[in-house]
Enzyme design. Structure first.
Site, PDB file in Angstrom:
ATOM      1  N   CYS A   1       1.049   1.485  11.985  1.00  0.00           N
ATOM      2  CA  CYS A   1       2.178   2.192  11.382  1.00  0.00           C
ATOM      3  C   CYS A   1       2.609   3.392  12.209  1.00  0.00           C
ATOM      4  CB  CYS A   1       1.815   2.642   9.961  1.00  0.00           C
ATOM      5  SG  CYS A   1       1.459   1.257   8.865  1.00  0.00           S
TER       6      CYS A   1
ATOM      7  N   GLY B   1       0.787  -1.222   0.000  1.00  0.00           N
ATOM      8  CA  GLY B   1       0.000   0.000   0.000  1.00  0.00           C
ATOM      9  C   GLY B   1       0.817   1.268   0.000  1.00  0.00           C
ATOM     10  N   THR B   2       1.918   1.275   0.734  1.00  0.00           N
ATOM     11  CA  THR B   2       2.739   2.489   0.811  1.00  0.00           C
ATOM     12  C   THR B   2       3.324   2.848  -0.547  1.00  0.00           C
ATOM     13  OG1 THR B   2       3.259   2.185   3.157  1.00  0.00           O
ATOM     14  CG2 THR B   2       4.800   3.508   1.850  1.00  0.00           C
TER      15      THR B   2
ATOM     16  N   ASN C   1      -8.591   3.585   8.845  1.00  0.00           N
ATOM     17  CA  ASN C   1      -8.032   2.403   9.497  1.00  0.00           C
ATOM     18  C   ASN C   1      -8.126   2.450  11.019  1.00  0.00           C
ATOM     19  OD1 ASN C   1      -6.122   4.522   8.727  1.00  0.00           O
ATOM     20  ND2 ASN C   1      -4.637   3.381   9.919  1.00  0.00           N
TER      21      ASN C   1
ATOM     22  N   GLN D   1      -7.598  -0.436   3.569  1.00  0.00           N
ATOM     23  CA  GLN D   1      -8.393  -1.003   4.656  1.00  0.00           C
ATOM     24  C   GLN D   1      -9.709  -1.613   4.177  1.00  0.00           C
ATOM     25  OE1 GLN D   1      -6.799  -0.628   7.953  1.00  0.00           O
ATOM     26  NE2 GLN D   1      -8.002  -2.497   7.927  1.00  0.00           N
TER      27      GLN D   1
END
Length: 378
Positions: free
Chosen positions: A322, A69-70, A146, A176
Protein backbone atom coordinates in the site's frame (compact mmCIF):
# COMPACT_ATOMS: atom_id res chain seq x y z
CA UNK A 1 6.22 -16.63 -12.16
CA UNK A 2 7.39 -17.22 -8.59
CA UNK A 3 5.19 -15.30 -6.18
CA UNK A 4 6.82 -14.49 -2.84
CA UNK A 5 4.78 -11.41 -1.91
CA UNK A 6 2.00 -13.11 0.05
CA UNK A 7 1.92 -10.33 2.65
CA UNK A 8 0.63 -8.02 -0.11
CA UNK A 9 -2.09 -10.39 -1.28
CA UNK A 10 -2.59 -14.12 -1.70
CA UNK A 11 -3.67 -16.51 -4.42
CA UNK A 12 -7.31 -17.49 -4.04
CA UNK A 13 -7.79 -21.04 -2.81
CA UNK A 14 -9.85 -23.58 -4.73
CA UNK A 15 -12.41 -23.63 -1.92
CA UNK A 16 -12.78 -19.84 -2.15
CA UNK A 17 -13.10 -19.94 -5.93
CA UNK A 18 -15.70 -22.72 -5.71
CA UNK A 19 -17.66 -20.74 -3.13
CA UNK A 20 -17.45 -17.57 -5.24
CA UNK A 21 -18.77 -19.37 -8.33
CA UNK A 22 -21.51 -21.18 -6.42
CA UNK A 23 -22.82 -18.00 -4.81
CA UNK A 24 -22.57 -16.07 -8.10
CA UNK A 25 -24.47 -18.71 -10.08
CA UNK A 26 -26.94 -20.10 -7.55
CA UNK A 27 -27.48 -17.41 -4.90
CA UNK A 28 -27.43 -14.15 -6.85
CA UNK A 29 -30.61 -12.69 -5.38
CA UNK A 30 -30.62 -9.50 -3.33
CA UNK A 31 -30.45 -10.58 0.35
CA UNK A 32 -33.00 -7.89 1.25
CA UNK A 33 -35.62 -9.32 -1.13
CA UNK A 34 -38.47 -11.31 0.44
CA UNK A 35 -38.72 -13.97 -2.27
CA UNK A 36 -36.93 -17.33 -2.39
CA UNK A 37 -33.84 -16.06 -4.20
CA UNK A 38 -33.41 -13.26 -1.67
CA UNK A 39 -33.90 -15.64 1.25
CA UNK A 40 -31.34 -18.01 -0.26
CA UNK A 41 -28.75 -15.22 -0.47
CA UNK A 42 -29.59 -14.02 3.04
CA UNK A 43 -29.13 -17.55 4.37
CA UNK A 44 -25.68 -17.73 2.75
CA UNK A 45 -24.67 -14.48 4.45
CA UNK A 46 -25.80 -15.80 7.83
CA UNK A 47 -23.89 -19.03 7.27
CA UNK A 48 -20.79 -16.99 6.43
CA UNK A 49 -21.23 -14.91 9.56
CA UNK A 50 -21.36 -18.07 11.67
CA UNK A 51 -18.28 -19.55 10.00
CA UNK A 52 -16.16 -16.42 10.52
CA UNK A 53 -17.34 -15.99 14.11
CA UNK A 54 -16.36 -19.56 14.93
CA UNK A 55 -12.92 -19.04 13.38
CA UNK A 56 -12.07 -16.19 15.79
CA UNK A 57 -14.01 -17.22 18.90
CA UNK A 58 -16.78 -14.65 18.42
CA UNK A 59 -20.59 -14.68 18.18
CA UNK A 60 -22.23 -14.39 14.73
CA UNK A 61 -23.97 -11.12 15.64
CA UNK A 62 -20.54 -9.59 16.39
CA UNK A 63 -19.41 -9.88 12.73
CA UNK A 64 -20.09 -7.01 10.29
CA UNK A 65 -19.16 -7.32 6.62
CA UNK A 66 -17.22 -4.54 4.90
CA UNK A 67 -15.31 -3.89 1.67
CA UNK A 68 -11.98 -4.81 3.27
CA UNK A 69 -9.40 -3.97 5.92
CA UNK A 70 -9.22 -0.25 5.21
CA UNK A 71 -12.94 0.24 5.69
CA UNK A 72 -12.92 -1.92 8.80
CA UNK A 73 -10.05 0.08 10.32
CA UNK A 74 -11.69 3.41 9.51
CA UNK A 75 -15.04 2.29 10.90
CA UNK A 76 -13.45 1.10 14.13
CA UNK A 77 -11.35 4.21 14.67
CA UNK A 78 -14.32 6.52 13.99
CA UNK A 79 -15.77 5.07 17.21
CA UNK A 80 -13.09 6.82 19.27
CA UNK A 81 -14.96 10.04 18.56
CA UNK A 82 -18.47 8.61 18.42
CA UNK A 83 -18.10 6.83 21.78
CA UNK A 84 -16.66 9.96 23.42
CA UNK A 85 -13.23 8.53 24.16
CA UNK A 86 -10.90 11.13 25.64
CA UNK A 87 -7.86 10.09 23.61
CA UNK A 88 -6.62 7.61 21.03
CA UNK A 89 -3.38 5.65 21.34
CA UNK A 90 -1.67 3.79 18.51
CA UNK A 91 1.83 2.79 17.44
CA UNK A 92 4.25 4.28 14.94
CA UNK A 93 4.27 1.12 12.78
CA UNK A 94 0.57 0.74 11.99
CA UNK A 95 -0.79 0.35 8.48
CA UNK A 96 -1.69 3.67 6.86
CA UNK A 97 -5.37 2.69 7.08
CA UNK A 98 -4.96 3.15 10.84
CA UNK A 99 -2.43 5.99 10.88
CA UNK A 100 -4.42 8.19 8.50
CA UNK A 101 -7.69 7.44 10.29
CA UNK A 102 -6.07 8.41 13.61
CA UNK A 103 -4.79 11.62 12.03
CA UNK A 104 -8.35 12.36 10.93
CA UNK A 105 -9.50 11.95 14.55
CA UNK A 106 -6.72 14.29 15.64
CA UNK A 107 -7.97 16.97 13.25
CA UNK A 108 -11.44 16.42 14.69
CA UNK A 109 -10.09 17.43 18.10
CA UNK A 110 -9.26 14.10 19.72
CA UNK A 111 -5.99 13.83 21.63
CA UNK A 112 -3.67 11.33 19.91
CA UNK A 113 -0.59 9.51 21.20
CA UNK A 114 1.88 7.42 19.20
CA UNK A 115 3.87 4.66 20.89
CA UNK A 116 7.45 3.99 19.76
CA UNK A 117 8.70 0.47 19.06
CA UNK A 118 11.92 -1.37 19.82
CA UNK A 119 14.55 -2.19 17.22
CA UNK A 120 12.79 -5.54 17.00
CA UNK A 121 9.48 -3.88 15.97
CA UNK A 122 7.72 -4.51 19.30
CA UNK A 123 5.55 -2.17 21.34
CA UNK A 124 7.12 -2.11 24.80
CA UNK A 125 4.56 -3.21 27.39
CA UNK A 126 6.10 -0.98 30.09
CA UNK A 127 6.02 2.05 27.78
CA UNK A 128 2.38 1.30 27.06
CA UNK A 129 1.46 1.06 30.74
CA UNK A 130 3.28 4.34 31.42
CA UNK A 131 0.71 6.09 29.19
CA UNK A 132 -2.26 4.64 31.09
CA UNK A 133 -4.64 6.57 33.34
CA UNK A 134 -8.34 6.43 34.22
CA UNK A 135 -9.42 8.22 31.02
CA UNK A 136 -11.65 6.40 28.56
CA UNK A 137 -9.17 5.58 25.80
CA UNK A 138 -9.33 4.05 22.35
CA UNK A 139 -6.27 1.92 21.54
CA UNK A 140 -5.44 0.52 18.09
CA UNK A 141 -2.42 -1.79 17.90
CA UNK A 142 -1.89 -4.09 14.92
CA UNK A 143 -1.79 -7.83 15.61
CA UNK A 144 1.07 -8.59 13.22
CA UNK A 145 3.20 -6.12 11.33
CA UNK A 146 2.91 -6.48 7.57
CA UNK A 147 6.55 -5.59 6.86
CA UNK A 148 8.41 -7.51 9.57
CA UNK A 149 5.98 -10.24 10.61
CA UNK A 150 6.33 -9.32 14.29
CA UNK A 151 3.34 -10.20 16.48
CA UNK A 152 2.49 -7.72 19.20
CA UNK A 153 1.67 -8.75 22.82
CA UNK A 154 -2.04 -8.15 22.28
CA UNK A 155 -3.40 -9.84 25.40
CA UNK A 156 -0.96 -8.04 27.71
CA UNK A 157 -1.81 -4.68 26.14
CA UNK A 158 -5.58 -5.21 26.25
CA UNK A 159 -5.42 -6.43 29.86
CA UNK A 160 -3.47 -3.34 30.88
CA UNK A 161 -5.89 -1.01 29.08
CA UNK A 162 -9.00 -2.54 30.63
CA UNK A 163 -7.45 -2.64 34.11
CA UNK A 164 -7.37 1.17 34.12
CA UNK A 165 -10.83 1.72 32.60
CA UNK A 166 -13.18 -1.10 31.66
CA UNK A 167 -15.02 1.14 29.18
CA UNK A 168 -11.86 1.76 27.14
CA UNK A 169 -11.83 0.15 23.69
CA UNK A 170 -9.07 -2.07 22.30
CA UNK A 171 -8.98 -2.46 18.51
CA UNK A 172 -6.50 -4.52 16.55
CA UNK A 173 -5.84 -4.48 12.82
CA UNK A 174 -5.44 -8.24 12.35
CA UNK A 175 -5.47 -8.12 8.54
CA UNK A 176 -2.01 -9.71 8.30
CA UNK A 177 -2.62 -12.31 11.02
CA UNK A 178 -6.12 -13.68 10.41
CA UNK A 179 -6.02 -17.16 8.92
CA UNK A 180 -2.31 -17.57 9.70
CA UNK A 181 -2.23 -17.21 13.49
CA UNK A 182 -4.79 -18.71 15.88
CA UNK A 183 -6.93 -15.88 17.26
CA UNK A 184 -9.59 -16.00 19.97
CA UNK A 185 -11.00 -12.53 20.52
CA UNK A 186 -12.50 -13.36 23.92
CA UNK A 187 -9.34 -14.88 25.34
CA UNK A 188 -7.28 -11.95 24.06
CA UNK A 189 -9.63 -9.27 25.40
CA UNK A 190 -10.16 -7.67 21.98
CA UNK A 191 -13.10 -5.27 21.58
CA UNK A 192 -12.79 -4.71 17.81
CA UNK A 193 -10.83 -6.53 15.11
CA UNK A 194 -10.36 -5.88 11.39
CA UNK A 195 -9.96 -8.63 8.77
CA UNK A 196 -9.58 -8.75 4.98
CA UNK A 197 -10.25 -11.78 2.76
CA UNK A 198 -7.46 -11.33 0.22
CA UNK A 199 -4.79 -11.85 2.89
CA UNK A 200 -5.98 -15.41 3.62
CA UNK A 201 -6.59 -16.76 0.10
CA UNK A 202 -10.00 -15.15 -0.36
CA UNK A 203 -11.17 -12.54 -2.87
CA UNK A 204 -10.26 -8.86 -2.89
CA UNK A 205 -12.78 -6.19 -1.98
CA UNK A 206 -14.38 -7.89 1.02
CA UNK A 207 -13.57 -7.97 4.72
CA UNK A 208 -15.15 -7.80 8.13
CA UNK A 209 -15.14 -5.97 11.44
CA UNK A 210 -15.62 -7.82 14.71
CA UNK A 211 -17.28 -5.71 17.40
CA UNK A 212 -17.80 -7.12 20.90
CA UNK A 213 -21.57 -7.22 21.44
CA UNK A 214 -21.60 -4.97 24.51
CA UNK A 215 -19.52 -2.37 22.64
CA UNK A 216 -21.86 0.02 20.83
CA UNK A 217 -20.90 1.48 17.45
CA UNK A 218 -22.25 4.08 15.07
CA UNK A 219 -22.62 3.60 11.29
CA UNK A 220 -19.85 4.65 8.92
CA UNK A 221 -22.06 4.23 5.83
CA UNK A 222 -25.80 4.98 5.92
CA UNK A 223 -28.48 3.97 3.47
CA UNK A 224 -30.73 0.93 3.27
CA UNK A 225 -29.92 -0.39 6.73
CA UNK A 226 -28.05 -3.61 5.94
CA UNK A 227 -25.77 -5.25 8.52
CA UNK A 228 -28.12 -4.64 11.45
CA UNK A 229 -28.58 -1.05 10.29
CA UNK A 230 -24.91 -0.25 10.79
CA UNK A 231 -23.32 -0.75 7.36
CA UNK A 232 -25.64 0.01 4.48
CA UNK A 233 -25.25 -1.20 0.90
CA UNK A 234 -26.32 -4.37 -0.89
CA UNK A 235 -24.13 -7.17 0.41
CA UNK A 236 -21.41 -8.76 -1.71
CA UNK A 237 -22.86 -12.23 -1.20
CA UNK A 238 -20.38 -14.14 -3.36
CA UNK A 239 -17.39 -12.33 -1.88
CA UNK A 240 -18.63 -12.83 1.67
CA UNK A 241 -19.23 -16.55 1.18
CA UNK A 242 -15.85 -17.04 -0.53
CA UNK A 243 -14.16 -15.17 2.34
CA UNK A 244 -15.83 -17.40 4.92
CA UNK A 245 -14.81 -20.60 3.16
CA UNK A 246 -11.24 -19.36 2.66
CA UNK A 247 -10.89 -18.46 6.33
CA UNK A 248 -12.46 -21.71 7.48
CA UNK A 249 -10.00 -23.71 5.39
CA UNK A 250 -6.96 -21.72 6.51
CA UNK A 251 -7.89 -21.90 10.19
CA UNK A 252 -8.30 -25.68 9.96
CA UNK A 253 -4.86 -25.92 8.35
CA UNK A 254 -3.00 -23.33 10.45
CA UNK A 255 -0.61 -25.80 12.10
CA UNK A 256 0.15 -27.70 8.90
CA UNK A 257 0.54 -24.51 6.83
CA UNK A 258 2.77 -22.91 9.45
CA UNK A 259 5.02 -25.96 9.65
CA UNK A 260 5.33 -26.14 5.86
CA UNK A 261 6.07 -22.41 5.52
CA UNK A 262 8.59 -22.60 8.36
CA UNK A 263 10.40 -25.34 6.43
CA UNK A 264 10.64 -23.10 3.34
CA UNK A 265 11.74 -20.15 5.46
CA UNK A 266 14.51 -22.22 7.03
CA UNK A 267 15.54 -23.38 3.57
CA UNK A 268 15.90 -19.75 2.46
CA UNK A 269 17.96 -18.59 5.43
CA UNK A 270 20.19 -21.68 5.40
CA UNK A 271 20.68 -21.18 1.67
CA UNK A 272 21.89 -17.62 2.20
CA UNK A 273 24.26 -18.76 4.95
CA UNK A 274 25.59 -21.67 2.88
CA UNK A 275 26.48 -19.20 0.12
CA UNK A 276 28.24 -16.86 2.60
CA UNK A 277 25.75 -14.06 2.11
CA UNK A 278 25.79 -11.60 4.99
CA UNK A 279 22.25 -10.67 6.03
CA UNK A 280 20.21 -9.33 8.93
CA UNK A 281 16.60 -10.13 9.81
CA UNK A 282 14.79 -6.91 10.62
CA UNK A 283 12.68 -8.13 13.52
CA UNK A 284 12.74 -9.61 16.98
CA UNK A 285 12.98 -13.16 15.68
CA UNK A 286 11.34 -14.62 18.80
CA UNK A 287 8.26 -12.44 18.21
CA UNK A 288 8.15 -12.89 14.43
CA UNK A 289 5.53 -15.25 13.04
CA UNK A 290 6.46 -17.63 10.24
CA UNK A 291 6.04 -16.44 6.67
CA UNK A 292 7.17 -12.80 6.58
CA UNK A 293 10.89 -12.03 6.50
CA UNK A 294 12.27 -8.51 6.22
CA UNK A 295 15.90 -9.20 5.37
CA UNK A 296 18.73 -6.77 4.68
CA UNK A 297 21.61 -8.10 2.57
CA UNK A 298 25.00 -6.44 3.00
CA UNK A 299 26.08 -4.17 0.13
CA UNK A 300 22.89 -4.86 -1.85
CA UNK A 301 20.37 -2.16 -2.75
CA UNK A 302 16.90 -3.48 -1.89
CA UNK A 303 15.11 -1.78 -4.77
CA UNK A 304 17.78 -2.91 -7.21
CA UNK A 305 17.43 -6.49 -5.98
CA UNK A 306 13.65 -6.29 -6.29
CA UNK A 307 13.94 -5.09 -9.90
CA UNK A 308 16.48 -7.78 -10.80
CA UNK A 309 14.32 -10.52 -9.29
CA UNK A 310 11.30 -9.10 -11.10
CA UNK A 311 13.12 -9.41 -14.43
CA UNK A 312 13.58 -13.11 -13.62
CA UNK A 313 9.90 -13.58 -12.78
CA UNK A 314 10.30 -13.52 -8.99
CA UNK A 315 7.95 -11.30 -6.99
CA UNK A 316 9.12 -9.87 -3.65
CA UNK A 317 8.71 -6.38 -2.17
CA UNK A 318 10.61 -3.71 -0.28
CA UNK A 319 7.80 -2.92 2.13
CA UNK A 320 4.05 -2.58 2.37
CA UNK A 321 2.27 -2.88 -1.00
CA UNK A 322 0.00 0.00 0.00
CA UNK A 323 3.04 2.28 0.28
CA UNK A 324 5.33 0.72 -2.36
CA UNK A 325 4.96 3.56 -4.88
CA UNK A 326 6.40 6.02 -2.38
CA UNK A 327 10.10 6.81 -2.81
CA UNK A 328 10.44 7.37 0.95
CA UNK A 329 12.29 4.72 3.00
CA UNK A 330 10.15 2.28 4.97
CA UNK A 331 8.55 4.18 7.85
CA UNK A 332 8.34 0.91 9.79
CA UNK A 333 12.07 0.21 9.59
CA UNK A 334 12.78 3.89 10.36
CA UNK A 335 10.56 3.67 13.46
CA UNK A 336 12.66 0.68 14.56
CA UNK A 337 15.74 2.94 14.47
CA UNK A 338 17.60 0.91 11.85
CA UNK A 339 20.50 2.48 9.96
CA UNK A 340 19.94 4.03 6.54
CA UNK A 341 22.12 1.37 4.89
CA UNK A 342 20.14 -1.44 6.49
CA UNK A 343 16.85 0.12 5.45
CA UNK A 344 18.01 0.69 1.88
CA UNK A 345 19.19 -2.92 1.56
CA UNK A 346 15.97 -4.48 2.89
CA UNK A 347 13.55 -6.65 0.95
CA UNK A 348 10.45 -8.44 2.22
CA UNK A 349 9.99 -12.09 1.30
CA UNK A 350 6.58 -13.41 2.30
CA UNK A 351 6.02 -17.11 1.81
CA UNK A 352 2.60 -18.70 1.35
CA UNK A 353 1.02 -22.13 1.31
CA UNK A 354 1.37 -22.46 -2.47
CA UNK A 355 5.12 -21.84 -2.58
CA UNK A 356 7.53 -24.73 -3.15
CA UNK A 357 11.11 -25.72 -2.38
CA UNK A 358 11.89 -25.02 -6.04
CA UNK A 359 10.66 -21.42 -5.62
CA UNK A 360 13.06 -20.90 -2.72
CA UNK A 361 16.00 -22.50 -4.55
CA UNK A 362 15.49 -20.20 -7.55
CA UNK A 363 15.25 -17.17 -5.23
CA UNK A 364 18.52 -18.12 -3.50
CA UNK A 365 20.22 -18.69 -6.85
CA UNK A 366 19.26 -15.25 -8.14
CA UNK A 367 20.18 -13.43 -4.92
CA UNK A 368 23.60 -15.14 -5.07
CA UNK A 369 24.14 -13.98 -8.64
CA UNK A 370 23.61 -10.32 -7.77
CA UNK A 371 25.55 -10.63 -4.51
CA UNK A 372 28.60 -12.07 -6.26
CA UNK A 373 28.49 -9.47 -9.02
CA UNK A 374 28.29 -6.73 -6.39
CA UNK A 375 31.26 -8.13 -4.46
CA UNK A 376 33.39 -8.12 -7.62
CA UNK A 377 32.69 -4.42 -8.16
CA UNK A 378 33.51 -3.34 -4.60
Amino acid sequence: MIYLDNAATTQMSESALDALMYASKECYGNPSSLHFSGRQASKLIQESREIIAKCIGAEPEEIYFTSGGTESDNWAIEQALNQKCERIITSSIEHHAVLNAVEKMHHAGLKTEYLPVTDGCLVNVNDFEATMNSQKSFVSIMFQNNETGVVQPIKKLSDILHSYNTSSIFHTDAVQAIGHIQIDVKQLGIDMLSGSAHKFNGPKGVGFLFVRKDCTISPLIVGGGQEYGLRSGTENVAGIYAMARALEENVKQIKANSAYIKKLETQLLEGLEKNNIKYWINADNDARATGIISVSIKNIDGEGLLNMLDMHGICVSIGSACNSKSKEPSYVLKAMGLSEDRIDSAIRVSIGRYNTERDINILIENICKLYNVTLRTL
